[in-house]
Design a protein around this motif. Structure first.
Motif, short mmCIF file in Angstrom:
data_model
loop_
_atom_site.label_atom_id
_atom_site.label_comp_id
_atom_site.label_asym_id
_atom_site.label_seq_id
_atom_site.Cartn_x
_atom_site.Cartn_y
_atom_site.Cartn_z
N LYS A 148 4.71 70.95 45.08
CA LYS A 148 4.17 69.44 45.32
C LYS A 148 4.82 68.53 43.76
O LYS A 148 5.14 67.55 44.42
CB LYS A 148 2.92 69.26 45.31
N LEU A 149 4.56 69.35 42.66
CA LEU A 149 4.77 68.24 41.59
C LEU A 149 6.22 69.02 40.84
O LEU A 149 6.45 68.41 40.03
CB LEU A 149 3.48 68.94 40.70
N GLN A 184 11.32 67.02 43.80
CA GLN A 184 9.83 66.58 45.26
C GLN A 184 10.25 64.75 45.19
O GLN A 184 10.59 64.16 44.55
CB GLN A 184 8.74 67.00 44.66
N LYS A 222 4.88 63.99 45.91
CA LYS A 222 3.91 63.88 44.61
C LYS A 222 2.80 63.31 44.22
O LYS A 222 2.17 64.07 43.96
CB LYS A 222 4.83 63.55 43.42
N ALA A 242 -0.43 65.97 37.21
CA ALA A 242 0.25 64.54 38.47
C ALA A 242 -0.12 63.30 37.89
O ALA A 242 0.74 62.66 38.39
CB ALA A 242 -1.52 65.32 39.71
N ASN A 299 2.65 60.85 38.16
CA ASN A 299 2.95 59.44 39.28
C ASN A 299 2.26 58.15 38.07
O ASN A 299 1.98 57.56 39.29
CB ASN A 299 1.00 59.66 40.08
#
Length: 529
Positions: A382-383, A387, A392, A419, A423
């Motif tokens: 996901k990271l 993506q 993310k 993360a 973000n």
């Protein structure tokens, strides 16, 4: 490849000399240099005087700093956490496993295609990636780690140094293992063995045969008390014996014969007859870690193709744990190939297989269903670069939940911090990482992430101070000093920052001078780290 081999010689194989033999065939052959080896000497004041527990640990830490910088060190959080949880459980099961020095063990893995494991001074125990793949059960892995713990617990380093000054032994040990590491190069091996060194080596290794047997006995006790199937030691010794035949032609002639394995197998078989059979059900996490090791062992295009073929074959197994491990491995391969949708789909498939299998096998201990290992790979997907922002953001939410569920998992804590930074939440990342650094000061990755968070905030002085700590913890004292010099010149350094820089510079300069003096005393070049 030549440079890589030299680095492995210097960083990895130096360790075996201090403990007179590992599990692998090269070390077993090494133990055959003297067939008339006397019994192990009794540990006494002389041994302690030559290598105190403090010096033993310091020596191990020094070697570990080199190993951590080596490209073949598997700096993979799930593998490291599994090995240390597994190894700590073994140590805790046997009252005498820490020995008279109360050794603080640390287990790690290195990328290597040969079956081997080794113990460093001070309780650092390494496992080759090929050995993780060759071990078919956790009992077999326990037999290897238990053996290496036995070397540490019995202080075989101090026994070896009992009749020699350590300043004389260390360069000799390096030469012995240079020959082993260069066993594919006859010229290198002959160069090391020339000049009468063979007799000196024999004098250093007189006790090796008994040391190996003693480590076997301690390892057997650890396995038995830890609840593992002790027949796993015999099974793995047999596999080592087979592997040693394949390696023997590449060794120097004086190191080729190693009939010790058969004797050791017979000794363990006799011990097994006196112990009631105990079945050990492996944890699923064992298969997931083996899958990670297979992928990380060779990240080339050819290596990933071979890993894919192995996983596809493994999927056909009737064993559900094997199936799940194969599906997890295929997801990891897809991630390495930047095939993110395929990686997510295969990971979902592995999780679905696990759900269908729940209750079909016992997991043995809390958390050993591999939930943390699954979570780590899911977050990596996901990271990953490429993506979308939405994916993310979901990764951030998942990372926070994973950290809450497994607060002691260092890898997941780092993924949560990463993360936050990805973000656009560097302030939250900084607060979280500063708290983590207070608890785990010796963890370089936390300082690296803290530097990254400061950079996102535009705090240049703090960014380079954090980076200096990362380099210092990794053994790069000169690089750390360079970062502090950059931090000093940053326009945003506060009075407190300058005071911190001054104090840390004085400390690191002192340590750096000691490094230079030690290198000069040992007659080796200073690498200017």
């Amino acid at each position: 490849m030549a440079v890589r081999q030299r680095r492995r010689t210097r960083h990895l194989l130096l360790c075996g000399a201090f403990l007179a033999g590992c599990c692998g065939p090269a070390a077993q052959a090494w133990g055959q240099i003297r067939a008339d080896a006397p019994a192990l000497p009794v540990l006494g004041d002389a041994a302690r005087g030559d290598l105190s527990p403090v010096m033993e640990r310091k020596l191990g830490e020094e070697i570990m700093r080199d190993i951590r910088r080596d490209i073949d060190f598997l700096d993979d959080a799930p593998i490291l956490e599994y090995l240390n949880t597994f190894g700590s459980g073994l140590v805790a099961s046997h009252p005498g496993a820490r020995g008279e020095t109360n050794a603080d063990y640390y287990f790690f893995a290195v990328r290597d295609s040969q079956l081997n494991a080794f113990a460093l001074p001070g309780g650092f125990i390494g496992v080759h990636s090929a050995l993780l793949l060759a071990a078919q059960t956790e009992s077999e892995l326990a037999s290897v780690l238990g053996h290496e713990v036995g070397h540490v617990a019995q202080r075989h380093i101090a026994r070896m140094i009992g009749q020699q000054k350590q300043d004389a032994l260390i360069p000799l040990a390096a030469m012995v293992l240079a020959a082993l590491a260069a066993r594919g190069s006859g010229d290198a091996a002959m160069g090391v063995m020339a000049g009468g060194q063979g007799l000196a080596i024999q004098r250093q290794l007189n006790f090796t045969r008994e040391a190996e047997r003693e480590a076997d006995r301690v390892g057997f006790q650890i396995m038995s008390e830890g609840g593992y199937d002790t027949s796993g030691m015999v099974a793995f010794f047999g596999r080592l014996q087979t592997a040693s035949r394949a390696y023997s032609d590449l060794m120097p002639a004086s190191l080729r014969s190693h009939p010790l394995t058969s004797e050791r197998i017979a000794d363990i078989q006799a011990r097994i007859r006196d112990v009631p059979y105990r079945q050990h059900v492996d944890n699923l996490e064992f298969q997931l870690i083996r899958a990670r090791a297979r992928v990380l062992q060779d990240g080339s295009t050819q290596g990933l193709a071979e890993a894919t073929a192995a996983f596809e074959l493994q999927q056909k197994s009737q064993n559900r744990q094997q199936q799940i491990g194969a599906q997890y491995g295929l997801a990891f391969v897809a991630l390495k190939r930047d095939q993110l949708p395929q990686a997510q789909a295969m990971l979902d498939r592995a999780r679905a297989t696990l759900r269908r299998t729940e209750g079909a096998f016992s997991t043995g201990q809390a958390g050993s269903d591999g939930a943390a290992v699954f979570a780590a790979l899911a977050l990596d997907i996901k990271l990953a670069p490429g993506q979308s922002a939405a994916v993310k953001l979901q990764g951030l939410k998942d990372a926070e939940l994973a950290h809450q569920q497994f607060p002691l998992a260092r890898g997941l804590a780092c993924q949560y911090a990463d993360a936050l930074i990805l973000n656009g939440k560097p302030d939250e990342a900084t607060r979280f990482l500063r708290e983590q650094v207070l608890q785990y000061r010796e963890e370089p990755k936390l300082h690296e992430l803290l530097s990254k968070a400061y950079a996102a905030q535009g705090k240049q002085a703090l960014q380079h101070i954090a980076l200096a700590e990362q380099y210092a913890l990794s053994g790069g004292k000169q690089a750390a000093l360079d970062q502090l010099a950059i931090a000093r010149k940053a326009g945003d350094a506060s009075f407190y920052d300058m005071a911190l820089i001054d104090a840390r510079e004085r400390e690191l300069k002192t340590l750096r001078l000691e490094e230079i003096k030690e290198a000069k005393k040992a007659g080796r070049p200073d690498e200017g780290r």
